[in-house]
Design a protein around this motif. Structure first.
Motif, PDB file in Angstrom:
ATOM      1  N   LYS A 141      -8.344  15.482  12.311  1.00  0.00           N
ATOM      2  CA  LYS A 141      -9.572  16.089  12.584  1.00  0.00           C
ATOM      3  C   LYS A 141     -10.652  15.282  11.909  1.00  0.00           C
ATOM      4  O   LYS A 141     -11.817  15.017  12.416  1.00  0.00           O
ATOM      5  N   LEU A 142     -10.473  15.042  10.638  1.00  0.00           N
ATOM      6  CA  LEU A 142     -11.362  14.292   9.685  1.00  0.00           C
ATOM      7  C   LEU A 142     -11.478  12.716  10.536  1.00  0.00           C
ATOM      8  O   LEU A 142     -12.734  12.310  10.492  1.00  0.00           O
ATOM      9  N   GLN A 143     -10.672  12.190  11.005  1.00  0.00           N
ATOM     10  CA  GLN A 143     -10.738  10.914  11.871  1.00  0.00           C
ATOM     11  C   GLN A 143     -11.582  11.073  12.781  1.00  0.00           C
ATOM     12  O   GLN A 143     -12.432  10.031  13.168  1.00  0.00           O
ATOM     13  N   LEU A 147     -15.975  11.083   0.298  1.00  0.00           N
ATOM     14  CA  LEU A 147     -15.081  10.658   1.467  1.00  0.00           C
ATOM     15  C   LEU A 147     -14.274   9.510   1.060  1.00  0.00           C
ATOM     16  O   LEU A 147     -13.204   9.378   1.414  1.00  0.00           O
ATOM     17  N   LEU A 157     -19.625  16.718   7.128  1.00  0.00           N
ATOM     18  CA  LEU A 157     -18.400  16.288   7.060  1.00  0.00           C
ATOM     19  C   LEU A 157     -17.513  17.459   5.739  1.00  0.00           C
ATOM     20  O   LEU A 157     -17.897  17.546   4.705  1.00  0.00           O
ATOM     21  N   LYS A 158     -16.404  17.922   6.648  1.00  0.00           N
ATOM     22  CA  LYS A 158     -15.376  18.517   5.579  1.00  0.00           C
ATOM     23  C   LYS A 158     -14.254  17.652   5.106  1.00  0.00           C
ATOM     24  O   LYS A 158     -13.279  17.579   6.235  1.00  0.00           O
ATOM     25  N   PHE A 159     -13.921  17.561   4.029  1.00  0.00           N
ATOM     26  CA  PHE A 159     -12.641  16.831   3.643  1.00  0.00           C
ATOM     27  C   PHE A 159     -11.585  17.788   3.265  1.00  0.00           C
ATOM     28  O   PHE A 159     -11.744  18.582   2.368  1.00  0.00           O
ATOM     29  N   ALA A 166      -4.992  17.799   9.735  1.00  0.00           N
ATOM     30  CA  ALA A 166      -6.503  17.830   9.072  1.00  0.00           C
ATOM     31  C   ALA A 166      -6.879  16.471   9.102  1.00  0.00           C
ATOM     32  O   ALA A 166      -8.124  16.014   9.209  1.00  0.00           O
ATOM     33  N   GLU A 213     -14.330  13.231  13.335  1.00  0.00           N
ATOM     34  CA  GLU A 213     -15.548  13.498  12.705  1.00  0.00           C
ATOM     35  C   GLU A 213     -15.999  12.117  12.212  1.00  0.00           C
ATOM     36  O   GLU A 213     -17.220  11.868  12.458  1.00  0.00           O
ATOM     37  N   LEU A 214     -15.208  11.135  11.703  1.00  0.00           N
ATOM     38  CA  LEU A 214     -15.668   9.939  11.208  1.00  0.00           C
ATOM     39  C   LEU A 214     -16.152   9.097  12.293  1.00  0.00           C
ATOM     40  O   LEU A 214     -16.926   8.170  11.965  1.00  0.00           O
ATOM     41  N   THR A 235     -11.214  10.777  -0.445  1.00  0.00           N
ATOM     42  CA  THR A 235     -10.280  11.277   0.589  1.00  0.00           C
ATOM     43  C   THR A 235      -9.691  10.034   1.266  1.00  0.00           C
ATOM     44  O   THR A 235      -8.476  10.178   1.674  1.00  0.00           O
TER      45      THR A 235
END
Lengths: 259, 98
Positions: free
Chosen positions: A242-244, A53, B89-91, A239, A246-247, A56
């Motif tokens: 999307k990560l934002q 994480l 979580l998928k990075f 992407a 989820e976090l 990233t």
């Protein structure tokens, strides 16, 4: 010792074999050791995931820098394009190329391609320099302290601040590709012009007989490049967004957890 | 009971740090625990009070802090819970293009 002192007597009872008693103690120890190692494996998994994480997020910081410096990059590229257009327009009026034959004149004009090339090189080097100045891996020491530190990093992380600039600057990141595409178009135009004119000069001993062929060819090539480039950039931004999401969800759950 | 912990939620990180330290050292006095966790003594005491009320630890007659089975289970559950959420979580493979 795996087991509390005094709990096991290693003397064999009547009819019992010392080997069996020792083996039983040994197996109990193994159970506990296995349980402990399972727990530490789980902790290691959490740490590995948090490391991923953080790596990233380090990359996300670079996107932020890219988006922030888009204006300067665009200025450098646009200036080089304006300079090349002005120079190629005004050059015939200066009379500098008058002593040369038309064919030679064309090949000398080709040298103007160096202007947008230099512009792109300066722009890219400038942005790369900014990206390289991003501090990464500052979290490594903290994370090396184990699971509690991983938990601390997760619970104290301000995900919003990480992603706000990216959400706002996503368009800049895509525009970055577009501006570069325009510069590439100018460069391709000059190169295609040179190739076409070289060919016609060698075959027909004439130049500038293909009209706007080089411009359209360059446009076609650039369009193909931009289609690929822009879709990649859009996918990256998607992407990140999307990560934002989820976090944000993870952060919300962490804050509402009760022991 | 301390008002800071009573009014707001305890910091999971601090609780995890205390439990981890207790897991490694079994019985330990408060001063040593404060040093090993890097917490100020009075803050540690407030957390220990809270953890004792929750039966995560017991403080024996010699003043030594001992982790209970409940405390150990809570820690393991916390690790599992975090893994469950972080593990989902998928990075994306990110590399800014210049």
């Amino acid at each position: 010792m795996c087991l509390p002192e005094g709990e096991f007597i290693l003397y064999p009872r009547q009819g019992q074999n010392l080997f069996n008693v020792t083996l039983k103690v040994q197996l109990n120890c193994w159970d506990i050791m296995l349980e402990k190692s399972e727990n530490s494996i789980t902790e290691e998994k959490v740490i590995a995931k948090v490391r991923e994480l953080m790596e990233t997020l380090d990359e996300v910081k670079k996107y932020e820098v890219l988006a922030n410096h888009f204006n300067k990059f665009a200025l450098i590229i646009t200036s080089s394009i304006v300079v090349v257009i002005l120079t190629s327009t005004l050059l015939p009026y200066t009379g500098l190329l008058a002593p040369f034959e038309p064919a030679h004149r064309f090949f000398l004009t080709f040298l103007l391609v160096l202007i947008p090339i230099v512009g792109v090189v300066i722009g890219v080097v400038f942005v790369k320099k900014q990206i390289n100045s991003v501090k990464t891996g500052e979290w490594k020491y903290e994370l090396s302290r184990g699971f509690p530190s991983a938990l601390k990093m997760l619970s104290e992380m301000n995900f919003e601040s990480y992603f706000n600039t990216i959400s706002a600057g996503g368009l800049n990141y895509v525009m970055y590709g577009l501006v570069k595409g325009v510069a590439y178009w100018i460069i391709t135009y000059f190169v295609a012009g040179l190739m076409f004119n070289l060919t016609t000069y060698m075959i027909l001993h004439q130049t500038q007989i293909l009209g706007g062929a080089s411009m359209w060819t360059a446009l076609l090539i650039t369009f193909g490049y931009l289609k690929k480039e822009l879709s990649k950039r859009f996918n990256e931004i998607r992407a990140i967004e999307k990560l934002q999401c989820e976090l944000r969800r993870l952060s919300h759950e962490l804050r509402n957890t009760e022991l | 009971m301390n008002s800071e912990i009573q009014s707001s939620k305890p910091d999971l990180y601090v609780v995890a740090r205390i439990i981890k330290s207790l897991k490694e050292k079994n019985k330990v006095n408060k001063t040593t625990l404060a040093i090993s966790t890097g917490l100020a003594y009075d803050k540690l005491v407030r957390y220990l009070d809270w953890m004792e009320n929750k039966s995560f630890i017991i403080i024996d007659e010699n003043g030594l802090v001992v982790l209970t089975k409940t405390g150990l289970e809570v820690y393991d559950e916390l690790v599992q819970w975090i893994l469950k959420h972080v593990g989902q979580l998928k990075f994306p493979r990110l590399r800014p293009r210049t």
